[in-house]
Design a protein around this motif. Sequence first.
Motif, PDB file in Angstrom:
ATOM      1  N   GLN A  79     -10.665  64.558  53.068  1.00 16.06           N
ATOM      2  CA  GLN A  79      -8.920  64.707  52.728  1.00 16.06           C
ATOM      3  C   GLN A  79      -8.563  66.056  52.879  1.00 16.06           C
ATOM      4  O   GLN A  79      -7.669  66.307  52.245  1.00 16.06           O
ATOM      5  N   ARG A 107      -5.748  62.051  47.368  1.00 14.61           N
ATOM      6  CA  ARG A 107      -4.389  61.223  47.435  1.00 14.61           C
ATOM      7  C   ARG A 107      -4.365  60.443  46.074  1.00 14.61           C
ATOM      8  O   ARG A 107      -3.213  59.761  46.077  1.00 14.61           O
ATOM      9  N   ASP A 108      -5.479  59.985  45.512  1.00 12.65           N
ATOM     10  CA  ASP A 108      -5.496  59.089  44.415  1.00 12.65           C
ATOM     11  C   ASP A 108      -6.671  59.476  43.552  1.00 12.65           C
ATOM     12  O   ASP A 108      -7.484  60.256  43.731  1.00 12.65           O
ATOM     13  N   GLU A 122     -10.664  54.000  48.854  1.00 18.72           N
ATOM     14  CA  GLU A 122      -9.448  54.100  49.838  1.00 18.72           C
ATOM     15  C   GLU A 122      -9.233  55.657  49.956  1.00 18.72           C
ATOM     16  O   GLU A 122      -7.994  56.073  50.435  1.00 18.72           O
ATOM     17  N   CYS A 123     -10.320  56.219  50.138  1.00 16.26           N
ATOM     18  CA  CYS A 123     -10.175  57.783  50.688  1.00 16.26           C
ATOM     19  C   CYS A 123      -9.523  57.855  52.044  1.00 16.26           C
ATOM     20  O   CYS A 123     -10.223  56.999  53.051  1.00 16.26           O
ATOM     21  N   ARG A 124      -8.591  58.585  52.195  1.00 18.51           N
ATOM     22  CA  ARG A 124      -7.880  58.517  53.781  1.00 18.51           C
ATOM     23  C   ARG A 124      -7.980  59.783  54.303  1.00 18.51           C
ATOM     24  O   ARG A 124      -7.888  60.834  53.972  1.00 18.51           O
ATOM     25  N   THR A 125      -8.405  59.463  55.568  1.00 20.09           N
ATOM     26  CA  THR A 125      -8.863  60.697  56.589  1.00 20.09           C
ATOM     27  C   THR A 125      -7.768  60.550  57.716  1.00 20.09           C
ATOM     28  O   THR A 125      -6.669  59.900  57.496  1.00 20.09           O
ATOM     29  N   ASP A 126      -8.169  61.538  58.453  1.00 17.21           N
ATOM     30  CA  ASP A 126      -6.892  61.614  59.669  1.00 17.21           C
ATOM     31  C   ASP A 126      -7.145  60.396  60.439  1.00 17.21           C
ATOM     32  O   ASP A 126      -5.949  60.067  61.190  1.00 17.21           O
ATOM     33  N   GLU A 127      -8.245  59.504  60.521  1.00 14.35           N
ATOM     34  CA  GLU A 127      -8.428  58.201  61.091  1.00 14.35           C
ATOM     35  C   GLU A 127      -7.936  57.078  60.201  1.00 14.35           C
ATOM     36  O   GLU A 127      -7.945  56.060  61.043  1.00 14.35           O
ATOM     37  N   GLY A 128      -7.592  57.211  59.004  1.00  8.06           N
ATOM     38  CA  GLY A 128      -7.340  56.179  58.311  1.00  8.06           C
ATOM     39  C   GLY A 128      -8.369  55.937  57.019  1.00  8.06           C
ATOM     40  O   GLY A 128      -9.072  56.834  56.696  1.00  8.06           O
ATOM     41  N   PHE A 129      -8.188  55.106  56.357  1.00  5.63           N
ATOM     42  CA  PHE A 129      -9.000  54.762  55.119  1.00  5.63           C
ATOM     43  C   PHE A 129     -10.351  54.698  55.575  1.00  5.63           C
ATOM     44  O   PHE A 129     -10.931  54.131  56.731  1.00  5.63           O
ATOM     45  N   GLU A 165     -14.436  53.159  55.444  1.00  9.52           N
ATOM     46  CA  GLU A 165     -14.781  51.848  55.248  1.00  9.52           C
ATOM     47  C   GLU A 165     -15.788  52.039  54.247  1.00  9.52           C
ATOM     48  O   GLU A 165     -16.366  53.085  53.911  1.00  9.52           O
TER      49      GLU A 165
END
Length: 336
Positions: free
Chosen positions: A319, A324-325, A279-286, A288
């Motif tokens: 990130q 974030r986690d 669930e690494c979140r980038t500027d474009e979302g999580f 895949e």
Amino acid sequence: MNLQQSMEKKYMEILNEYMQNQSEQALYAAQQFSRLALEKKMPPEEVISVQKSVMQELMPDLPEEVWHSFDILLEVMTAYGFAFREHQSLLDTQKELKNEMEIASNVQETLLGTSVPTVDGLEIGALSVPAKQMNGDYFHFVHDGDHSVNVAIADVIGKGIPAALCMSMIKYAMDSLPEYRKDPSAVLESLNRVVEQNVDDSMFITMFYGMYELRGHILHFASAGHEPGFFYQHKEKRFLDLEAKGLLLGVDKDAKYRRYEQQVEIGDMIILMSDGVTECRTDEGFIERDTLVSFINEYIELPPQEIVNKIFRDLERLQHFQLRDDFTLIIMKRTK
């Protein structure tokens, strides 16, 4: 001489010097006085009071309006002083909490510490990095001589000190179940009962438990709702999901956990992780899972610990170096 008298004496010397010579030395002494006032926790209105008192002594013939202006300034600085002291109190409280968190973090590191085993024919890489001070992830290895390597990876849904305390409980519950180590299903069922009876209803734990049989090279495993890992088949050059179904720990005290098996050939890899990886979140979302696979594939020829370290740095960069986690990644590779 009390503090007030001592401060007035110092202030009078400084003010008198400046009124006489306007020297740089007097200005420097004024800065030193300011630092001393802070050390003595002298509120702003008391500094004004010192100024008024000293001025009355040095220039008693000032117009009455000037002394009235000091009264107004004192009132203004009294309100300012209350706000200042409240701010100082909050800073002190914050500092105490930070110190306590550092102590708790060190205690957690000591309590939950585990070492990556050195095993002939099996290379292991592992890395766990908390997003904040306390880690809500946990991993643990037990090397049972020539027979097996047991691995556990868990994630508490909820962070901070409660999660850390919960992880400590899980660790010691596992240590008290040595007779079940070879049966992942029995381990999870026992831990589930411990969690269900001892942990708040709002807190749940996901966990994967595996027992790698060194002689037959078979991974026996079970999962309590944990993020599915990957199994890399060297011969086919492909990644498969290491699927295993099971309820999160703490949901139902009678929950049963199915035991799965995976034959491991030379070059194959077992890849376990927490949801902080997928669930690494980038500027474009999580990201895949395919993206994560592409990262692993890029470093596939490297030793597992180097792969783990490089994946962490890549995801950290994605990130903008703000996790974030909590991040936990384990890779086990059969080498012979």
